[in-house]
Design a protein around this motif. Structure first.
Motif, short mmCIF file in Angstrom:
data_model
loop_
_atom_site.label_atom_id
_atom_site.label_comp_id
_atom_site.label_asym_id
_atom_site.label_seq_id
_atom_site.Cartn_x
_atom_site.Cartn_y
_atom_site.Cartn_z
N UNK A 49 14.18 -12.27 17.02
CA UNK A 49 13.67 -13.07 15.92
C UNK A 49 14.64 -13.23 14.76
N UNK A 50 15.75 -12.50 14.76
CA UNK A 50 16.74 -12.60 13.68
C UNK A 50 16.59 -11.48 12.68
N UNK A 51 17.74 -11.04 12.13
CA UNK A 51 17.70 -9.90 11.21
C UNK A 51 16.97 -10.21 9.91
N UNK A 52 16.99 -11.47 9.46
CA UNK A 52 16.26 -11.81 8.23
C UNK A 52 14.76 -11.65 8.44
N UNK A 53 14.26 -12.10 9.58
CA UNK A 53 12.84 -11.97 9.88
C UNK A 53 12.43 -10.51 9.99
N UNK A 54 13.24 -9.72 10.68
CA UNK A 54 12.93 -8.30 10.84
C UNK A 54 12.92 -7.61 9.48
N UNK A 55 13.90 -7.91 8.65
CA UNK A 55 13.96 -7.32 7.31
C UNK A 55 12.75 -7.73 6.48
N UNK A 56 12.40 -9.02 6.53
CA UNK A 56 11.26 -9.52 5.74
C UNK A 56 9.95 -8.87 6.16
N UNK A 57 9.84 -8.51 7.44
CA UNK A 57 8.61 -7.90 7.95
C UNK A 57 8.61 -6.37 7.84
N UNK A 58 9.60 -5.80 7.17
CA UNK A 58 9.58 -4.37 6.90
C UNK A 58 10.44 -3.51 7.79
N UNK A 59 11.35 -4.11 8.53
CA UNK A 59 12.25 -3.34 9.38
C UNK A 59 11.80 -3.35 10.83
N UNK A 60 12.67 -2.85 11.69
CA UNK A 60 12.42 -2.91 13.13
C UNK A 60 11.22 -2.08 13.56
N UNK A 61 11.03 -0.90 12.97
CA UNK A 61 9.88 -0.07 13.36
C UNK A 61 8.56 -0.77 13.06
N UNK A 62 8.46 -1.36 11.89
CA UNK A 62 7.21 -2.07 11.55
C UNK A 62 7.06 -3.34 12.38
N UNK A 63 8.17 -4.04 12.59
CA UNK A 63 8.12 -5.25 13.41
C UNK A 63 7.61 -4.94 14.82
N UNK A 64 8.07 -3.82 15.39
CA UNK A 64 7.68 -3.44 16.74
C UNK A 64 6.37 -2.67 16.79
N UNK A 65 5.87 -2.25 15.61
CA UNK A 65 4.70 -1.38 15.56
C UNK A 65 4.94 -0.11 16.37
N UNK A 66 6.14 0.44 16.20
CA UNK A 66 6.57 1.64 16.92
C UNK A 66 7.14 2.62 15.91
N UNK A 67 6.40 3.70 15.58
CA UNK A 67 6.86 4.64 14.55
C UNK A 67 7.90 5.64 15.07
N UNK A 68 8.07 5.71 16.37
CA UNK A 68 8.93 6.70 17.00
C UNK A 68 10.37 6.19 17.09
N UNK A 69 11.29 6.99 17.64
CA UNK A 69 12.69 6.58 17.70
C UNK A 69 12.92 5.27 18.46
N UNK A 70 13.91 4.54 17.96
CA UNK A 70 14.39 3.31 18.59
C UNK A 70 15.90 3.45 18.71
N UNK A 71 16.45 3.10 19.85
CA UNK A 71 17.88 3.06 20.02
C UNK A 71 18.28 1.60 20.21
N UNK A 72 19.21 1.12 19.42
CA UNK A 72 19.73 -0.22 19.63
C UNK A 72 21.18 -0.10 20.03
N UNK A 73 21.59 -0.93 20.96
CA UNK A 73 22.98 -0.92 21.39
C UNK A 73 23.85 -1.55 20.30
N UNK A 74 25.14 -1.50 20.49
CA UNK A 74 26.07 -1.99 19.48
C UNK A 74 26.31 -3.49 19.55
#
Length: 111
Positions: A49-74
């Motif tokens: 969805x784009x980093x601006x959208x993710x940031x606007x929605x409160x970050x990747x954890x909130x966007x995914x509704x996943x409070x636990x660890x997330x690993x993103x590749x480089x």
């Protein structure tokens, strides 16, 4: 492995949520399968969805509704494998989006 969002026992079952979602599964279902972490793909998250959208929605954890660890590749694999879609500059890598502006390079840097 201990992260700010919780512990991950290794070896780990790590479902892939390429664009911030594990297809056809709710976060509760992923948790019930025993997953403690989800893998995301930086390049695909950047495109959609784009980093601006993710940031606007409160970050990747909130966007995914996943409070636990997330690993993103480089995104390094895409730098190597998408040679026709990228331009390397002294400041970093710019990708040409096949989705929005096929003839325009956009910086992969985030705010």
């Amino acid at each position: 492995m201990i992260t700010p969002h919780g512990m991950v026992h290794t070896p780990a079952f790590m479902p892939v949520g390429t664009q911030g979602t594990v297809k056809s599964m709710l976060p509760e279902e992923i948790k019930n399968c025993g997953a403690e972490i989800i893998l995301g793909n930086t390049y695909h998250l950047y495109l959609r969805p784009g980093h601006e959208t993710i940031k606007k929605l409160g970050g990747l954890h909130r966007f995914m509704n996943w409070p636990d660890p997330i690993l993103t590749d480089s995104g390094g694999f895409q730098v190597y494998s998408l040679g026709a879609l990228r331009k390397i500059t002294p400041d970093g890598v710019m990708f040409r989006s096949t989705l929005t502006a096929p003839n325009t390079f956009e910086s992969a840097e985030s705010d």
